[in-house]
Design an enzyme around this catalytic site. Structure first.
Site, PDB file in Angstrom:
ATOM      1  N   LYS A 194       1.977  -0.459  -3.334  1.00 39.40           N
ATOM      2  CA  LYS A 194       2.302   0.971  -3.190  1.00 39.40           C
ATOM      3  C   LYS A 194       3.163   1.155  -1.941  1.00 39.40           C
ATOM      4  O   LYS A 194       2.722   1.654  -0.905  1.00 39.40           O
ATOM      5  CB  LYS A 194       1.021   1.813  -3.146  1.00 39.40           C
ATOM      6  N   ARG A 240      15.171  -2.464  16.353  1.00 42.60           N
ATOM      7  CA  ARG A 240      15.588  -2.725  14.965  1.00 42.60           C
ATOM      8  C   ARG A 240      15.993  -4.179  14.769  1.00 42.60           C
ATOM      9  O   ARG A 240      16.901  -4.699  15.426  1.00 42.60           O
ATOM     10  CB  ARG A 240      16.762  -1.820  14.594  1.00 42.60           C
ATOM     11  N   HIS A 269      15.451  -7.073  11.246  1.00 38.62           N
ATOM     12  CA  HIS A 269      14.758  -7.264   9.970  1.00 38.62           C
ATOM     13  C   HIS A 269      13.470  -8.077  10.125  1.00 38.62           C
ATOM     14  O   HIS A 269      12.495  -7.846   9.431  1.00 38.62           O
ATOM     15  CB  HIS A 269      15.674  -7.971   8.967  1.00 38.62           C
ATOM     16  N   LEU A 315       2.363  -0.052 -10.963  1.00 42.51           N
ATOM     17  CA  LEU A 315       1.289   0.179  -9.997  1.00 42.51           C
ATOM     18  C   LEU A 315      -0.032   0.286 -10.773  1.00 42.51           C
ATOM     19  O   LEU A 315      -0.099   0.988 -11.790  1.00 42.51           O
ATOM     20  CB  LEU A 315       1.532   1.481  -9.225  1.00 42.51           C
ATOM     21  N   TYR A 335       1.570   3.271   1.308  1.00 43.54           N
ATOM     22  CA  TYR A 335       0.886   4.567   1.365  1.00 43.54           C
ATOM     23  C   TYR A 335      -0.182   4.663   0.297  1.00 43.54           C
ATOM     24  O   TYR A 335      -0.271   3.805  -0.589  1.00 43.54           O
ATOM     25  CB  TYR A 335       1.905   5.709   1.242  1.00 43.54           C
ATOM     26  N   ARG A 390      -7.074  -0.447  -2.691  1.00 43.33           N
ATOM     27  CA  ARG A 390      -5.660  -0.623  -3.051  1.00 43.33           C
ATOM     28  C   ARG A 390      -4.784  -0.631  -1.807  1.00 43.33           C
ATOM     29  O   ARG A 390      -3.829  -1.413  -1.707  1.00 43.33           O
ATOM     30  CB  ARG A 390      -5.222   0.459  -4.039  1.00 43.33           C
TER      31      ARG A 390
HETATM   32  N1  PMP Z   1       2.631   4.506 -10.888  1.00 43.09           N
HETATM   33  C1  PMP Z   1       3.348   4.900  -9.828  1.00 43.09           C
HETATM   34  C2  PMP Z   1       4.707   4.332  -9.618  1.00 43.09           C
HETATM   35  C3  PMP Z   1       2.820   5.864  -8.942  1.00 43.09           C
HETATM   36  O1  PMP Z   1       3.530   6.257  -7.866  1.00 43.09           O
HETATM   37  C4  PMP Z   1       1.546   6.422  -9.200  1.00 43.09           C
HETATM   38  C5  PMP Z   1       0.980   7.493  -8.312  1.00 43.09           C
HETATM   39  N2  PMP Z   1       0.459   6.995  -7.138  1.00 43.09           N
HETATM   40  C6  PMP Z   1       0.830   5.956 -10.315  1.00 43.09           C
HETATM   41  C7  PMP Z   1       1.402   5.000 -11.145  1.00 43.09           C
HETATM   42  C8  PMP Z   1      -0.545   6.491 -10.632  1.00 43.09           C
HETATM   43  O2  PMP Z   1      -1.490   5.990  -9.714  1.00 43.09           O
HETATM   44  P1  PMP Z   1      -2.813   6.788  -9.374  1.00 43.09           P
HETATM   45  O3  PMP Z   1      -3.514   7.024 -10.678  1.00 43.09           O
HETATM   46  O4  PMP Z   1      -3.577   5.870  -8.493  1.00 43.09           O
HETATM   47  O5  PMP Z   1      -2.417   8.063  -8.706  1.00 43.09           O
END
Ligand code: PMP
Length: 289
Positions: free
Chosen positions: A147, A100, A102, A205, A33, A52
């Site tokens: 993400k 379903r 895996h 992330l 997402y 991303r």
């Molecule tokens: N780390 C995590 C685990 C997140 O879920 C987020 C939010 N998306 C961020 C960092 C911050 O990322 P961003 O600045 O792109 O919103």
């Protein structure tokens, strides 16, 4: 106004049953997402969010369901149908719908859902006062750079934080290092005024806000060191803050019930917060000193 979502080529009421039971996102959390901010009708950092998203999809070998350009058009149309100019956009892509199993389906067609909602940005008072965080042992998987919609550990941590009256839960690794929050990146400012945040890698992330803050700091001649920091360092730091698309640059004034410095937001954090809000069109550029 009833909220409208986009689901695989159709605009539907948010409460309509539009996603299939055998959606792999539902069955396996097999999807990714993005969360994008909209200010004054403008999508902020759209190219970076798209890049991303494409990277997350590529890492999981999910074919993008539509082109970048088509996705942009879908997002704009969803915003228009919801009459929103200040909003948060959620884009979710799952590997597709299949019986379903895996194993990847043989010819999967990814499912695309876009939803929007009124901006839940922090109030001026929240941005001024800062927030408290707790720390938790990081129980997430080994690819936090993707993400992924698989957010169970993040959900549990955030719930624990909320029950402790805190905004976030900082994820601590087995060596006692602070990685990031459950939905934001984590930062400290050391006694020399340098910014410290965990380096990019599978443990965190790569936040779009994180990247923006690094650029802004460099423009201002503020040194940024990308290295892990310990909880003790955070407690002894001059300032601490967190960043995300929706929380912006939020001071952290308390960690596990202990004050950071004098328990007030620091000047470096507040300067970055102002610059970030101005750059994102959330306050007038003239408001930045
Ligand atoms: N780390 C995590 C685990 C997140 O879920 C987020 C939010 N998306 C961020 C960092 C911050 O990322 P961003 O600045 O792109 O919103």
């Amino acid at each position: 106004m009833a909220r409208t979502a986009y689901v695989n080529g159709r605009y539907v009421g948010i409460k309509e049953p539009a996603v299939r039971i055998e959606d792999r996102g539902y069955q396996f959390a097999d999807g990714v997402y993005e969360v994008i901010k909209v200010v004054g009708g403008e999508l902020r950092d759209l190219d970076r969010h798209m890049a991303r998203l494409e990277r997350s999809l590529g890492e999981l070998r999910i074919e993008p369901p539509v082109s970048r350009r088509a996705l942009g058009a879908v997002i704009r149309e969803t915003l228009r149908r919801n009459g929103l100019k200040n909003a948060i956009v959620y884009v979710q892509v799952s590997r597709g719908t299949a019986p379903r199993n895996h194993l990847f389906p043989r010819a999967p067609r990814a499912n695309l859902v876009v939803t929007v909602r009124r901006a839940p940005f922090p109030s001026a008072a929240e941005l001024q006062d800062g927030c408290a965080v707790i720390t938790v042992a990081d129980q997430r998987w080994g690819r936090c750079d993707i993400k992924s919609i698989s957010l169970l550990a993040n959900v549990l941590a955030k719930q624990q934080a909320a029950e402790a009256g805190c905004r976030e839960a900082w994820q601590i690794d087995e060596k006692g290092m602070v990685r990031e929050g459950s939905a934001s990146n984590a930062w400290i400012v050391d006694m020399q005024g340098r910014l410290i945040t965990h380096p990019l890698g599978p443990e965190i992330l790569g936040g779009i806000t994180r990247a923006r803050v690094i650029e802004m700091a460099k423009e201002e001649g503020v040194e940024v060191i990308e290295r892990p920091f310990t909880l003790d360092e955070a407690l002894e730091a001059r300032e601490a803050f967190l960043t995300s698309t929706s929380s912006l640059v939020m001071p952290v004034v308390e960690i596990d019930g202990r004050s950071v410095a004098n328990g007030k937001p620091g000047s470096v954090t507040m300067a970055l917060q102002n610059r970030y809000r101005a750059a994102q069109g959330m306050i007038a550029k003239s408001a930045v000193t």
